[in-house]
Design an enzyme around this catalytic site. Structure first.
Site, PDB file in Angstrom:
ATOM      1  N   GLU A   7       0.857  -1.151  -0.028  1.00  0.00           N
ATOM      2  CA  GLU A   7       0.053   0.093   0.107  1.00  0.00           C
ATOM      3  C   GLU A   7       0.950   1.250  -0.092  1.00  0.00           C
ATOM      4  OE1 GLU A   7      -2.117  -3.396   1.084  1.00  0.00           O
ATOM      5  OE2 GLU A   7      -0.562  -2.550   1.925  1.00  0.00           O
ATOM      6  N   HIS A  15      10.580  14.405  10.045  1.00  0.00           N
ATOM      7  CA  HIS A  15      11.837  14.548   9.360  1.00  0.00           C
ATOM      8  C   HIS A  15      11.380  14.742   7.770  1.00  0.00           C
ATOM      9  CE1 HIS A  15      15.054  13.031  12.242  1.00  0.00           C
ATOM     10  NE2 HIS A  15      14.135  13.657  12.811  1.00  0.00           N
TER      11      HIS A  15
END
Length: 164
Positions: free
Chosen positions: A77, A117
């Site tokens: 996915e 991040h």
């Protein structure tokens, strides 16, 4: 914030529970991108593409949204979602076996790190590895984590979003 949900047959039932949780308890607007019925022969790429396209369309319109997608492992996915430029999908299927730290010594959290991040806008859940309560906890933590927009991370995200 608008949250798009998509899952194949392996994530179908928990996806529906998570949508209710995110709408009801967390107060976000949700949109179901499929699957709309349990079909053990469905194929995740076309289902996940609906949510990924919605994220990209929203970004082009200047809206911030996120997607939560799911399957058995969450891996395929995530691969499908990451085919779309501007989608940055992280995979989650449970806590790390041991604690990790970054170069500064700060403890890294496997859900927080991709938000801080990479400004991950999509979370792929491996629901054969998570209970409903674990999935809810992960979704809550991921949705609550803000992107601090540090220069080094912004530079790297720009590079990711312009790769061919």
């Amino acid at each position: 914030m608008k949250i798009y949900f998509a899952a194949d047959h392996a994530g179908f039932e928990i996806k529906n529970e998570l949508m209710n949780f995110v709408r009801g308890e967390l107060g976000h607007e949700v949109e179901d991108c499929g699957a709309y019925q349990l079909d053990t022969n469905d194929d995740y790429p076309s289902i996940i593409a609906v949510a990924a396209r919605a994220l990209v369309d929203d970004a082009h319109k200047g809206f911030q949204s996120r997607a939560i997608i799911a399957g058995g492992s969450g891996q395929g996915e995530a691969m499908a979602a990451n085919r779309f430029r501007g989608v940055r999908c992280a995979v989650y299927y449970g806590e790390a076996a041991r604690k990790q730290t970054d170069m500064s010594g700060k403890e890294i959290d496997i859900l927080v790190s991709p938000r801080e991040h990479q400004n991950a806008n999509c979370l792929s859940l491996g629901l054969r590895f998570l209970t409903l309560d674990e999935a809810k906890s992960a979704v809550k933590k991921w949705l609550e984590t803000e992107y601090p927009c540090e220069e080094r991370h912004a530079r790297r995200i720009e590079a990711l979003d312009t790769l061919d």
